[in-house]
Design an enzyme around this catalytic site. Structure first.
Site, PDB file in Angstrom:
ATOM      1  N   SER A   1      11.948 -43.181  69.854  1.00 48.82           N
ATOM      2  CA  SER A   1      11.688 -42.537  71.123  1.00 48.82           C
ATOM      3  C   SER A   1      10.706 -43.357  71.935  1.00 48.82           C
ATOM      4  O   SER A   1       9.754 -43.922  71.401  1.00 48.82           O
ATOM      5  CB  SER A   1      11.111 -41.136  70.900  1.00 48.82           C
ATOM      6  OG  SER A   1      10.609 -40.595  72.097  1.00 48.82           O
ATOM      7  N   LYS A   2      10.956 -43.409  73.252  1.00 47.05           N
ATOM      8  CA  LYS A   2      10.011 -44.102  74.141  1.00 47.05           C
ATOM      9  C   LYS A   2       8.654 -43.428  74.076  1.00 47.05           C
ATOM     10  O   LYS A   2       7.622 -44.070  74.201  1.00 47.05           O
ATOM     11  CB  LYS A   2      10.550 -44.081  75.579  1.00 47.05           C
ATOM     12  CG  LYS A   2      11.804 -44.916  75.797  1.00 47.05           C
ATOM     13  CD  LYS A   2      12.182 -44.993  77.250  1.00 47.05           C
ATOM     14  CE  LYS A   2      12.722 -43.688  77.781  1.00 47.05           C
ATOM     15  NZ  LYS A   2      14.017 -43.325  77.199  1.00 47.05           N
ATOM     16  N   ARG A   3       8.664 -42.094  73.865  1.00 49.56           N
ATOM     17  CA  ARG A   3       7.389 -41.368  73.804  1.00 49.56           C
ATOM     18  C   ARG A   3       6.547 -41.816  72.625  1.00 49.56           C
ATOM     19  O   ARG A   3       5.330 -41.729  72.633  1.00 49.56           O
ATOM     20  CB  ARG A   3       7.650 -39.862  73.719  1.00 49.56           C
ATOM     21  CG  ARG A   3       8.175 -39.245  74.994  1.00 49.56           C
ATOM     22  CD  ARG A   3       8.159 -37.731  74.886  1.00 49.56           C
ATOM     23  NE  ARG A   3       9.037 -37.264  73.836  1.00 49.56           N
ATOM     24  CZ  ARG A   3      10.311 -36.946  74.016  1.00 49.56           C
ATOM     25  NH1 ARG A   3      10.855 -37.068  75.214  1.00 49.56           N
ATOM     26  NH2 ARG A   3      11.052 -36.510  73.012  1.00 49.56           N
TER      27      ARG A   3
END
Length: 298
Positions: free
Chosen positions: A238-240
């Site tokens: 995930s980019k998060r």
């Protein structure tokens, strides 16, 4: 990297079928769009050697290819649903829906099933609620809403949209059109006949097919690809979570051939350690699209 692998597989599917690869920028939620993100994405795709036949930078017969420039289309088909009495205003907050749902069924990433709280409000009730809250617009799911389709990767899929999801949002309370609605309109008007995307969106397909049918659009086929998972946690990258993109790999000296080789190896298309371009991968995969799909497992 997961998005790039899905893009590679979508490109490969289109080229194997001698079809057009279409790039669309889905930027409806403008407050969340990061400055320069589109330009960086286009640069990464070009750097890898992935090309497209229609898109925001090269145009095409169904332009524009950026959703924020296509709002007039969404208004047109929203009006069609309204005239058929298939949408209604909903004044519920997410917290209220969670509280109202007894033994809630999960609609995958979308939370509990909507219980129909605002479905049959009177005109007076709607007027009273509108004084304190701007409504979203929900699609009125028909009583018989079992959708069946054959996904090219996941196989046979069946979902009773009314039981699993309930009436779903087509325009949010802030006026932003929902993904479920906008992509159906865009896919139909752009004559998309095959959708290749991540398996995290598999649960969306039934709702979208329902909208395709109600609006009288031809239905595309779907291929939902597996996600790249973190080896340590078993969760999707995930980019998060700060998952690695292309910039640090380029800085470390990785070439496009390295990256394409790694992405193709990760889904079993070529032997480990192979370095090649997308065009070379296409030549190496001199099999039918369905042979490719059979090698990819969720």
């Amino acid at each position: 990297m997961g998005n790039l692998r899905t893009a590679l597989l979508a490109w490969l599917c289109a080229r194997l079928e001698q079809g057009c690869f279409i790039l669309r920028i889905e930027d409806l939620d403008l407050p969340r769009v990061r400055f320069g993100a589109t330009e960086r994405m286009l640069y990464d795709l070009r750097w890898l050697g992935l090309d497209w036949d229609e898109g925001p930078d090269c145009g095409g017969p169904h332009a524009p290819y950026t959703q924020s420039e296509r709002l007039h289309h969404y208004h047109t088909y929203l009006k069609q649903l309204e005239q058929a009495d298939l949408i209604y205003p909903c004044y519920c907050s997410r917290a209220e829906i969670v509280h109202a749902a007894s033994a809630p069924q999960q609609g995958a990433e979308d939370g509990p099933r909507y219980p129909g709280t605002c479905r049959n409000l009177s005109t007076r009730q709607r007027q009273e609620r509108a004084r304190v809250r701007q409504p979203s617009l929900r699609f009125r799911v028909p009583e018989k809403s079992v959708i069946r389709f054959n996904d090219l990767v996941a196989g046979p899929v069946e979902q009773d949209v009314g039981q699993v999801v309930g009436d779903f949002i087509v325009r949010r309370s802030d006026g932003i059109f929902a993904y479920q609605f906008a992509v159906v309109v865009d896919d139909a008007l752009m004559r998309i006949n095959q959708v290749v995307r991540g398996v995290d969106l598999l649960s969306s397909a039934a709702r979208q097919l329902l909208l395709f049918r109600v609006l009288g659009f031809p239905e595309p086929t779907f291929a939902h690809m597996p996600l790249i998972m973190d080896n340590d946690t078993g969760k999707r990258l995930s980019k998060r979570d700060g998952s690695m993109g292309l910039a640090p790999l380029r800085a470390a000296g990785q070439t496009p051939q390295h990256i394409i080789g790694q992405l193709a190896t990760s889904c079993g298309l070529i032997p480990d350690g192979t370095l090649l371009t997308p065009s070379q991968l296409l030549s190496a995969c001199h099999r039918s699209l369905y042979d490719i799909m059979a090698k990819i497992t969720l």
